[in-house]
Design a protein around this motif. Structure first.
Motif, mmCIF file in Angstrom:
data_model
loop_
_atom_site.group_PDB
_atom_site.id
_atom_site.type_symbol
_atom_site.label_atom_id
_atom_site.label_comp_id
_atom_site.label_asym_id
_atom_site.label_seq_id
_atom_site.Cartn_x
_atom_site.Cartn_y
_atom_site.Cartn_z
ATOM 1 N N TRP A 129 21.172 20.087 17.802
ATOM 2 C CA TRP A 129 21.309 19.670 16.398
ATOM 3 C C TRP A 129 20.287 18.585 16.054
ATOM 4 N N ASP A 130 20.115 17.640 16.935
ATOM 5 C CA ASP A 130 19.254 16.495 16.653
ATOM 6 C C ASP A 130 17.769 16.825 16.698
ATOM 7 N N ARG A 131 17.383 17.778 17.513
ATOM 8 C CA ARG A 131 15.957 18.046 17.709
ATOM 9 C C ARG A 131 15.221 18.389 16.412
ATOM 10 N N PRO A 132 15.760 19.259 15.532
ATOM 11 C CA PRO A 132 15.061 19.544 14.276
ATOM 12 C C PRO A 132 14.905 18.310 13.383
ATOM 13 N N VAL A 133 15.864 17.393 13.463
ATOM 14 C CA VAL A 133 15.755 16.165 12.664
ATOM 15 C C VAL A 133 14.586 15.322 13.165
ATOM 16 N N ILE A 134 14.478 15.170 14.463
ATOM 17 C CA ILE A 134 13.373 14.400 15.032
ATOM 18 C C ILE A 134 12.040 15.069 14.705
ATOM 19 N N ASP A 135 12.012 16.400 14.765
ATOM 20 C CA ASP A 135 10.783 17.128 14.417
ATOM 21 C C ASP A 135 10.403 16.891 12.956
ATOM 22 N N ALA A 136 11.416 16.878 12.067
ATOM 23 C CA ALA A 136 11.155 16.629 10.647
ATOM 24 C C ALA A 136 10.610 15.225 10.434
ATOM 25 N N LEU A 137 11.186 14.254 11.133
ATOM 26 C CA LEU A 137 10.704 12.881 11.024
ATOM 27 C C LEU A 137 9.299 12.738 11.604
ATOM 28 N N GLN A 173 12.654 8.560 19.754
ATOM 29 C CA GLN A 173 12.193 9.515 20.755
ATOM 30 C C GLN A 173 12.412 9.016 22.176
ATOM 31 N N SER A 174 12.584 7.696 22.310
ATOM 32 C CA SER A 174 12.880 7.111 23.620
ATOM 33 C C SER A 174 14.375 7.103 23.920
ATOM 34 N N GLY A 175 15.187 7.577 22.944
ATOM 35 C CA GLY A 175 16.608 7.724 23.206
ATOM 36 C C GLY A 175 17.533 6.789 22.471
ATOM 37 N N ASP A 176 17.034 6.037 21.491
ATOM 38 C CA ASP A 176 17.894 5.112 20.745
ATOM 39 C C ASP A 176 18.135 5.660 19.335
ATOM 40 N N PRO A 177 19.278 6.299 19.092
ATOM 41 C CA PRO A 177 19.518 6.950 17.799
ATOM 42 C C PRO A 177 19.647 5.994 16.628
ATOM 43 N N ALA A 178 19.908 4.719 16.874
ATOM 44 C CA ALA A 178 20.105 3.766 15.779
ATOM 45 C C ALA A 178 18.866 3.614 14.917
ATOM 46 N N TRP A 179 17.700 3.938 15.460
ATOM 47 C CA TRP A 179 16.462 3.654 14.745
ATOM 48 C C TRP A 179 16.068 4.714 13.716
ATOM 49 N N VAL A 180 16.950 5.684 13.482
ATOM 50 C CA VAL A 180 16.721 6.606 12.361
ATOM 51 C C VAL A 180 17.274 6.007 11.075
ATOM 52 N N THR A 181 18.553 5.643 11.080
ATOM 53 C CA THR A 181 19.197 5.170 9.845
ATOM 54 C C THR A 181 19.853 3.806 9.993
ATOM 55 N N GLY A 182 19.579 3.099 11.073
ATOM 56 C CA GLY A 182 20.225 1.817 11.316
ATOM 57 C C GLY A 182 19.970 0.801 10.220
ATOM 58 N N VAL A 183 20.984 -0.024 9.952
ATOM 59 C CA VAL A 183 20.908 -1.089 8.948
ATOM 60 C C VAL A 183 20.668 -2.413 9.665
ATOM 61 N N GLY A 184 19.844 -3.276 9.051
ATOM 62 C CA GLY A 184 19.557 -4.563 9.652
ATOM 63 C C GLY A 184 18.450 -4.527 10.678
ATOM 64 N N ILE A 185 17.839 -3.357 10.859
ATOM 65 C CA ILE A 185 16.679 -3.189 11.734
ATOM 66 C C ILE A 185 15.618 -2.416 10.968
ATOM 67 N N ASP A 186 14.391 -2.405 11.483
ATOM 68 C CA ASP A 186 13.293 -1.708 10.815
ATOM 69 C C ASP A 186 13.326 -0.223 11.171
ATOM 70 N N SER A 187 14.446 0.443 10.842
ATOM 71 C CA SER A 187 14.619 1.858 11.143
ATOM 72 C C SER A 187 13.732 2.721 10.249
#
Length: 212
Positions: A129-137, A173-187
């Protein structure tokens, strides 16, 4: 040659595009001298352009309506004085054509619908499920370079959005999912939304308002 915006404009504009920011965050946004920024912020508070707010354990400066209008006037004058309007409008058109894709990617990252729950939260255990999202990004990451090149070629304050987005995506891509939509970070989402706000502010548009 790209135009360098003055520090007083950048200080007020940093508050606008951040929404709420403390002295350190305002100075860091455009690499400004912290001492100068602190003085300018106190001046802007005295002018009634910004106010100090505290929310959920955090605090910072935010624009007042007067400050919003002041920022709008300064940005409009900068476009007129520098002739950067055509480049910014071109950059905004390119950004708009990709904005729906970014929104879809972020939704798919946050939600993984099931038969029982169409709003089920994505736990990121399903790489299929996640792979197409990462490809889109990843594709948006590459396309953002051209958009920022156009914008920063006219106004240097637009530089860096592509670098920040790429850095966030590298963490994903290194395995931290928070960096797509995380709040309070430069996601990825934070960077994209900040660029959107920057473009709207620069062109004097409200969200959803068409560009003339």
């Amino acid at each position: 040659m790209p135009v360098d915006s003055p520090a007083d404009l950048l200080t007020l504009h940093a508050v606008r595009i951040r929404g709420m920011a403390d002295d350190r965050e305002v100075a860091q946004r455009f690499g400004l001298d912290p001492g100068l920024v602190a003085e300018l912020l106190l001046d802007y508070q005295a002018y009634g352009w910004i106010s100090r707010v505290d929310f959920a354990g955090t605090g910072g400066w935010t624009l007042t309506r007067t400050g919003f209008e002041q920022n709008r006037r300064r940005l409009s004058a900068e476009l007129d004085d520098t002739g950067a309007g055509a480049a910014v409008r071109a950059g905004y058109r390119a950004f708009q054509s990709r904005n729906t894709r970014l929104q879809r990617a972020c939704t798919d990252w946050q939600l993984r619908p099931t038969a029982a729950d169409p709003l089920a939260v994505n736990d990121h255990f399903d790489a299929t499920w996640d792979r197409p999202v990462i490809d889109a990004l990843d594709l948006l990451d590459a396309e953002l370079v051209d958009i920022v090149t156009t914008l920063a070629g006219a106004l240097s304050r637009f530089a860096g959005y592509d670098v920040r987005f790429d850095a966030a995506l590298a963490r994903v891509q290194s395995g931290d999912p928070a960096w797509v939509t995380g709040v309070g970070i430069d996601s990825c989402h934070t960077v994209w939304m900040e660029l959107h706000e920057d473009l709207l502010a620069t062109l004097g548009l409200e969200r959803g308002e068409p560009m003339s």
